[in-house]
Design a protein around this motif. Structure first.
Motif, PDB file in Angstrom:
ATOM      1  N   TYR A 178      12.702 -66.302  -4.804  1.00 55.02           N
ATOM      2  CA  TYR A 178      14.010 -66.916  -5.041  1.00 55.02           C
ATOM      3  C   TYR A 178      14.132 -67.437  -6.460  1.00 55.02           C
ATOM      4  O   TYR A 178      15.225 -67.459  -7.030  1.00 55.02           O
ATOM      5  N   ARG A 179      13.034 -67.850  -7.077  1.00 57.02           N
ATOM      6  CA  ARG A 179      13.081 -68.316  -8.474  1.00 57.02           C
ATOM      7  C   ARG A 179      13.415 -67.180  -9.418  1.00 57.02           C
ATOM      8  O   ARG A 179      14.185 -67.349 -10.358  1.00 57.02           O
ATOM      9  N   ILE A 180      12.840 -66.021  -9.160  1.00 55.28           N
ATOM     10  CA  ILE A 180      13.160 -64.852  -9.973  1.00 55.28           C
ATOM     11  C   ILE A 180      14.630 -64.488  -9.775  1.00 55.28           C
ATOM     12  O   ILE A 180      15.334 -64.157 -10.724  1.00 55.28           O
ATOM     13  N   GLY A 181      15.115 -64.577  -8.552  1.00 56.73           N
ATOM     14  CA  GLY A 181      16.521 -64.299  -8.280  1.00 56.73           C
ATOM     15  C   GLY A 181      17.457 -65.258  -8.987  1.00 56.73           C
ATOM     16  O   GLY A 181      18.524 -64.863  -9.452  1.00 56.73           O
ATOM     17  N   MET A 182      17.066 -66.506  -9.105  1.00 56.21           N
ATOM     18  CA  MET A 182      17.898 -67.475  -9.819  1.00 56.21           C
ATOM     19  C   MET A 182      17.967 -67.157 -11.314  1.00 56.21           C
ATOM     20  O   MET A 182      19.018 -67.291 -11.934  1.00 56.21           O
ATOM     21  N   VAL A 183      16.861 -66.745 -11.892  1.00 58.48           N
ATOM     22  CA  VAL A 183      16.854 -66.363 -13.309  1.00 58.48           C
ATOM     23  C   VAL A 183      17.704 -65.112 -13.503  1.00 58.48           C
ATOM     24  O   VAL A 183      18.504 -65.041 -14.438  1.00 58.48           O
ATOM     25  N   ASN A 184      17.551 -64.139 -12.624  1.00 49.91           N
ATOM     26  CA  ASN A 184      18.315 -62.899 -12.730  1.00 49.91           C
ATOM     27  C   ASN A 184      19.814 -63.129 -12.610  1.00 49.91           C
ATOM     28  O   ASN A 184      20.601 -62.395 -13.196  1.00 49.91           O
ATOM     29  N   GLN A 185      20.190 -64.132 -11.860  1.00 52.91           N
ATOM     30  CA  GLN A 185      21.605 -64.426 -11.655  1.00 52.91           C
ATOM     31  C   GLN A 185      22.302 -64.818 -12.960  1.00 52.91           C
ATOM     32  O   GLN A 185      23.479 -64.547 -13.142  1.00 52.91           O
ATOM     33  N   TYR A 186      21.572 -65.438 -13.871  1.00 53.28           N
ATOM     34  CA  TYR A 186      22.160 -65.923 -15.121  1.00 53.28           C
ATOM     35  C   TYR A 186      21.763 -65.093 -16.340  1.00 53.28           C
ATOM     36  O   TYR A 186      22.008 -65.509 -17.461  1.00 53.28           O
ATOM     37  N   LEU A 187      21.153 -63.949 -16.161  1.00 48.01           N
ATOM     38  CA  LEU A 187      20.714 -63.104 -17.263  1.00 48.01           C
ATOM     39  C   LEU A 187      21.406 -61.742 -17.170  1.00 48.01           C
ATOM     40  O   LEU A 187      20.918 -60.834 -16.503  1.00 48.01           O
ATOM     41  N   PRO A 188      22.536 -61.573 -17.849  1.00 51.24           N
ATOM     42  CA  PRO A 188      23.314 -60.338 -17.698  1.00 51.24           C
ATOM     43  C   PRO A 188      22.588 -59.066 -18.131  1.00 51.24           C
ATOM     44  O   PRO A 188      22.942 -57.982 -17.695  1.00 51.24           O
ATOM     45  N   LEU A 189      21.569 -59.172 -18.961  1.00 54.74           N
ATOM     46  CA  LEU A 189      20.842 -57.980 -19.389  1.00 54.74           C
ATOM     47  C   LEU A 189      20.156 -57.262 -18.236  1.00 54.74           C
ATOM     48  O   LEU A 189      19.922 -56.059 -18.308  1.00 54.74           O
ATOM     49  N   VAL A 190      19.811 -57.972 -17.183  1.00 53.11           N
ATOM     50  CA  VAL A 190      19.077 -57.359 -16.075  1.00 53.11           C
ATOM     51  C   VAL A 190      19.978 -57.026 -14.889  1.00 53.11           C
ATOM     52  O   VAL A 190      19.490 -56.561 -13.871  1.00 53.11           O
ATOM     53  N   TRP A 191      21.257 -57.239 -15.014  1.00 52.67           N
ATOM     54  CA  TRP A 191      22.182 -56.889 -13.942  1.00 52.67           C
ATOM     55  C   TRP A 191      22.344 -55.377 -13.868  1.00 52.67           C
ATOM     56  O   TRP A 191      22.009 -54.648 -14.786  1.00 52.67           O
ATOM     57  N   PHE A 192      22.915 -54.902 -12.792  1.00 55.35           N
ATOM     58  CA  PHE A 192      23.250 -53.491 -12.589  1.00 55.35           C
ATOM     59  C   PHE A 192      22.032 -52.591 -12.768  1.00 55.35           C
ATOM     60  O   PHE A 192      22.093 -51.561 -13.430  1.00 55.35           O
ATOM     61  N   GLY A 193      20.936 -52.981 -12.180  1.00 57.49           N
ATOM     62  CA  GLY A 193      19.740 -52.164 -12.237  1.00 57.49           C
ATOM     63  C   GLY A 193      19.102 -52.091 -13.608  1.00 57.49           C
ATOM     64  O   GLY A 193      18.377 -51.148 -13.899  1.00 57.49           O
ATOM     65  N   GLY A 194      19.372 -53.063 -14.453  1.00 57.79           N
ATOM     66  CA  GLY A 194      18.770 -53.098 -15.779  1.00 57.79           C
ATOM     67  C   GLY A 194      19.426 -52.181 -16.790  1.00 57.79           C
ATOM     68  O   GLY A 194      18.917 -52.008 -17.899  1.00 57.79           O
ATOM     69  N   ALA A 195      20.547 -51.578 -16.446  1.00 53.12           N
ATOM     70  CA  ALA A 195      21.222 -50.638 -17.345  1.00 53.12           C
ATOM     71  C   ALA A 195      21.593 -51.259 -18.695  1.00 53.12           C
ATOM     72  O   ALA A 195      21.378 -50.626 -19.731  1.00 53.12           O
ATOM     73  N   PRO A 196      22.132 -52.491 -18.747  1.00 51.77           N
ATOM     74  CA  PRO A 196      22.440 -53.057 -20.064  1.00 51.77           C
ATOM     75  C   PRO A 196      21.212 -53.197 -20.965  1.00 51.77           C
ATOM     76  O   PRO A 196      21.279 -52.920 -22.167  1.00 51.77           O
ATOM     77  N   ALA A 197      20.095 -53.592 -20.408  1.00 54.40           N
ATOM     78  CA  ALA A 197      18.879 -53.753 -21.211  1.00 54.40           C
ATOM     79  C   ALA A 197      18.374 -52.406 -21.720  1.00 54.40           C
ATOM     80  O   ALA A 197      17.956 -52.286 -22.874  1.00 54.40           O
ATOM     81  N   VAL A 198      18.417 -51.375 -20.879  1.00 55.53           N
ATOM     82  CA  VAL A 198      17.933 -50.055 -21.294  1.00 55.53           C
ATOM     83  C   VAL A 198      18.849 -49.460 -22.357  1.00 55.53           C
ATOM     84  O   VAL A 198      18.375 -48.909 -23.356  1.00 55.53           O
ATOM     85  N   VAL A 199      20.150 -49.589 -22.181  1.00 51.19           N
ATOM     86  CA  VAL A 199      21.090 -49.054 -23.172  1.00 51.19           C
ATOM     87  C   VAL A 199      20.946 -49.801 -24.496  1.00 51.19           C
ATOM     88  O   VAL A 199      20.937 -49.183 -25.572  1.00 51.19           O
ATOM     89  N   LEU A 200      20.799 -51.110 -24.438  1.00 51.87           N
ATOM     90  CA  LEU A 200      20.605 -51.892 -25.662  1.00 51.87           C
ATOM     91  C   LEU A 200      19.280 -51.548 -26.339  1.00 51.87           C
ATOM     92  O   LEU A 200      19.211 -51.453 -27.569  1.00 51.87           O
ATOM     93  N   ALA A 201      18.230 -51.336 -25.561  1.00 55.66           N
ATOM     94  CA  ALA A 201      16.936 -50.936 -26.129  1.00 55.66           C
ATOM     95  C   ALA A 201      17.043 -49.566 -26.801  1.00 55.66           C
ATOM     96  O   ALA A 201      16.501 -49.359 -27.896  1.00 55.66           O
ATOM     97  N   PHE A 202      17.743 -48.632 -26.161  1.00 54.87           N
ATOM     98  CA  PHE A 202      17.934 -47.308 -26.754  1.00 54.87           C
ATOM     99  C   PHE A 202      18.726 -47.407 -28.053  1.00 54.87           C
ATOM    100  O   PHE A 202      18.375 -46.778 -29.059  1.00 54.87           O
ATOM    101  N   ALA A 203      19.793 -48.203 -28.040  1.00 57.19           N
ATOM    102  CA  ALA A 203      20.604 -48.362 -29.250  1.00 57.19           C
ATOM    103  C   ALA A 203      19.795 -49.004 -30.379  1.00 57.19           C
ATOM    104  O   ALA A 203      19.901 -48.582 -31.541  1.00 57.19           O
ATOM    105  N   ALA A 204      18.987 -50.001 -30.060  1.00 59.49           N
ATOM    106  CA  ALA A 204      18.168 -50.653 -31.086  1.00 59.49           C
ATOM    107  C   ALA A 204      17.135 -49.686 -31.656  1.00 59.49           C
ATOM    108  O   ALA A 204      16.918 -49.647 -32.873  1.00 59.49           O
ATOM    109  N   HIS A 205      16.510 -48.911 -30.779  1.00 59.66           N
ATOM    110  CA  HIS A 205      15.518 -47.940 -31.243  1.00 59.66           C
ATOM    111  C   HIS A 205      16.165 -46.852 -32.105  1.00 59.66           C
ATOM    112  O   HIS A 205      15.642 -46.494 -33.168  1.00 59.66           O
ATOM    113  N   LEU A 206      17.297 -46.344 -31.665  1.00 62.60           N
ATOM    114  CA  LEU A 206      17.999 -45.306 -32.420  1.00 62.60           C
ATOM    115  C   LEU A 206      18.492 -45.845 -33.758  1.00 62.60           C
ATOM    116  O   LEU A 206      18.327 -45.195 -34.800  1.00 62.60           O
ATOM    117  N   LEU A 207      19.075 -47.029 -33.753  1.00 66.08           N
ATOM    118  CA  LEU A 207      19.578 -47.621 -34.988  1.00 66.08           C
ATOM    119  C   LEU A 207      18.432 -47.937 -35.961  1.00 66.08           C
ATOM    120  O   LEU A 207      18.542 -47.687 -37.161  1.00 66.08           O
TER     121      LEU A 207
END
Length: 160
Positions: free
Chosen positions: A52-81
């Motif tokens: 439940y503690r991990i769930g509480m952190v995940n609730q307020y961290l938009p990078l890990v929402w939607f199966g982690g898609a925002p974090a992966v896309v941002l990581a790809f963009a940072a690596h490419l840039l």
């Protein structure tokens, strides 16, 4: 960017898309359940106690929402840039940090499952009954591992 890196990035983005599609397909009532005793599986017990503690952190961290898609896309963009601007190390560092954040947010259930299966095969039955705790975290965990593999330098580059 090498072909190996491109393949790992394609796998990471595909896994993130699959995790995002799974997250969109879930309903809120799927996670309303009661806790009761499941035996002596150490990974499962620890995950149920601390999850439940991990769930509480995940609730307020938009990078890990939607199966982690925002974090992966941002990581790809940072690596490419970073690669395009001639600063590949900065892009690799940002991608690695985002992958570690994604692992910290989603790897607890797959890790607990792995510990339980390694310790006692009978714990597999426990996880079969609680599959809904494991399935949302598999795709983001695998996507984060693919990101780490995509930004890894080949051995002949690391020696320089």
């Amino acid at each position: 960017m090498s072909w190996r890196s491109r393949l790992w990035w394609a796998a990471a983005l595909a896994l993130a898309a699959a995790g995002s599609a799974y997250a969109f397909s879930l309903r809120d009532e799927a996670f309303s359940f009661g806790f009761f005793g499941y035996g002596s599986c150490p990974g499962n017990s620890l995950y149920l106690f601390e999850g439940y503690r991990i769930g509480m952190v995940n609730q307020y961290l938009p990078l890990v929402w939607f199966g982690g898609a925002p974090a992966v896309v941002l990581a790809f963009a940072a690596h490419l840039l970073g690669t395009r601007l001639g600063r590949p190390r900065a892009g690799r560092v940002v991608a690695r940090v985002l992958a570690v954040v994604l692992l910290a947010a989603h790897a607890a259930a797959p890790l607990a499952f792995g510990v339980d299966v390694a310790v006692d095969r009978a714990c597999l039955q426990v996880w079969r009954e609680m599959w809904f705790l494991l399935t949302p975290d598999v795709a983001p965990t695998l996507a984060a591992l693919c990101v780490l593999a995509a930004v890894r330098l080949p051995r002949h580059h690391a020696a320089r």
